[in-house]
Design an enzyme around this catalytic site. Structure first.
Site, PDB file in Angstrom:
ATOM      1  N   ASP A 196      -1.995   0.976   7.289  1.00  0.00           N
ATOM      2  CA  ASP A 196      -1.338   0.781   5.991  1.00  0.00           C
ATOM      3  C   ASP A 196      -0.875  -0.670   5.832  1.00  0.00           C
ATOM      4  O   ASP A 196      -0.892  -1.221   4.733  1.00  0.00           O
ATOM      5  CB  ASP A 196      -0.132   1.716   5.865  1.00  0.00           C
ATOM      6  CG  ASP A 196      -0.491   3.132   6.263  1.00  0.00           C
ATOM      7  OD1 ASP A 196      -0.753   3.959   5.402  1.00  0.00           O
ATOM      8  OD2 ASP A 196      -0.554   3.394   7.495  1.00  0.00           O
ATOM      9  N   ASP A 247       0.880  -1.173   0.000  1.00  0.00           N
ATOM     10  CA  ASP A 247       0.000   0.000   0.000  1.00  0.00           C
ATOM     11  C   ASP A 247       0.915   1.219   0.000  1.00  0.00           C
ATOM     12  O   ASP A 247       1.383   1.649   1.062  1.00  0.00           O
ATOM     13  CB  ASP A 247      -0.894  -0.021   1.252  1.00  0.00           C
ATOM     14  CG  ASP A 247      -1.748   1.235   1.354  1.00  0.00           C
ATOM     15  OD1 ASP A 247      -2.011   1.873   0.316  1.00  0.00           O
ATOM     16  OD2 ASP A 247      -2.150   1.578   2.483  1.00  0.00           O
ATOM     17  N   GLU A 278      -1.683  -1.533  -4.433  1.00  0.00           N
ATOM     18  CA  GLU A 278      -2.890  -0.713  -4.517  1.00  0.00           C
ATOM     19  C   GLU A 278      -2.811   0.145  -5.780  1.00  0.00           C
ATOM     20  O   GLU A 278      -1.776   0.760  -6.059  1.00  0.00           O
ATOM     21  CB  GLU A 278      -3.007   0.167  -3.264  1.00  0.00           C
ATOM     22  CG  GLU A 278      -4.386   0.752  -3.090  1.00  0.00           C
ATOM     23  CD  GLU A 278      -4.612   1.340  -1.700  1.00  0.00           C
ATOM     24  OE1 GLU A 278      -4.749   0.559  -0.741  1.00  0.00           O
ATOM     25  OE2 GLU A 278      -4.642   2.565  -1.571  1.00  0.00           O
TER      26      GLU A 278
END
Lengths: 168, 168
Positions: A144, A11, A71
């Site tokens: 995260d 991420d 992501e």
């Protein structure tokens, strides 16, 4: 592939980059590592990008993932933020590309949908669900890291679905 | 520094990345190399980013620049474009950061102002002026290479002005 595949979920972020590494087993995916890369804010942005790159490269060298699941892009951020986030994403993409590791991108909503069952799940819901699915002693923090594990799980679900469809 | 400094100018782009390398002399800057990195469009975006990184790393290893001067961020582009451009910029920033080469950013307008005398100069004006200033046999092409040489010259002017101010 004789060994079950290892997925590195990332991420990316300009301040904090979450990571989560899982090994896909037929029953329960096994967590190998998770956490975040948080370069000191007193450094220049260039030094911070270098730390992100070096840290992801070190994770790859340690765990030998077969896949990077990352992501995908937000389209609603402003161009200045998007540019900086692009540089941070680039560090992960390059670290994987240099090792010829295939890269798969997933929208945050798709990762939430795969893990919680709704694309609009809260951060806390994602953390609790990741804890349950991966049999962790507590919800993974920071968020995260939980998001990175969710992206890795999303990829595991995607290849699982594809495999099931192939068997039919 | 005993040797006159070498400046690597980069005009990053997702399709074409321009580069220009000059050695700063008291009279006329000397062009060491210029051109563009244009990864084949049939490759994946990840392979293209890897080519940008490897090419800039190879330029650094060949010419040993003391400084990277790079076009700074556009703020008017849309977030999706800005994100992709950020990844491309990240390749240049990382290549320099890995070699501990100092990085300086210049807005496109500032580079045009330094080279042509106006921040709104056309591409052709920049190319012709670069040809004159660097005593090239013809205007540098593509325009991305001319822009990269302009950014390198902009940095040369900036350190020249600073040196003159320091002498006073």
């Amino acid at each position: 592939m004789s060994q079950p595949p290892i997925i590195l979920g990332i991420d990316p972020g300009t301040l904090i980059t979450g990571f989560g590494i899982i090994r896909v087993h037929p029953q329960t995916p096994q967590v190998l590592d998770y956490g975040c890369i948080r370069p000191p804010s007193k450094l220049t942005c260039y030094e911070r990008y270098l730390i992100i790159f070096n840290s992801i490269e070190a994770l790859i060298e340690k765990h030998h993932p077969d896949v990077l699941a990352i992501e995908s892009q937000f389209v609603y951020r402003n161009p200045q933020t998007a540019m900086k986030l692009g540089i941070a994403r680039g560090m992960a993409l390059l670290a994987a590309a240099r090792k010829q590791i295939p890269i798969f991108e997933y929208a945050p909503k798709k990762a939430k949908l795969a893990v919680v069952g709704t694309g609009t799940a809260s951060k806390e819901q994602v953390q609790r669900m990741i804890q349950l699915l991966l049999h962790l002693p507590h919800p993974p923090t920071p968020e995260d890291a939980a998001d990175a594990l969710a992206i890795a799980l999303c990829h595991a679900h995607t290849i699982g679905v594809k495999n099931r469809l192939a068997v039919r």
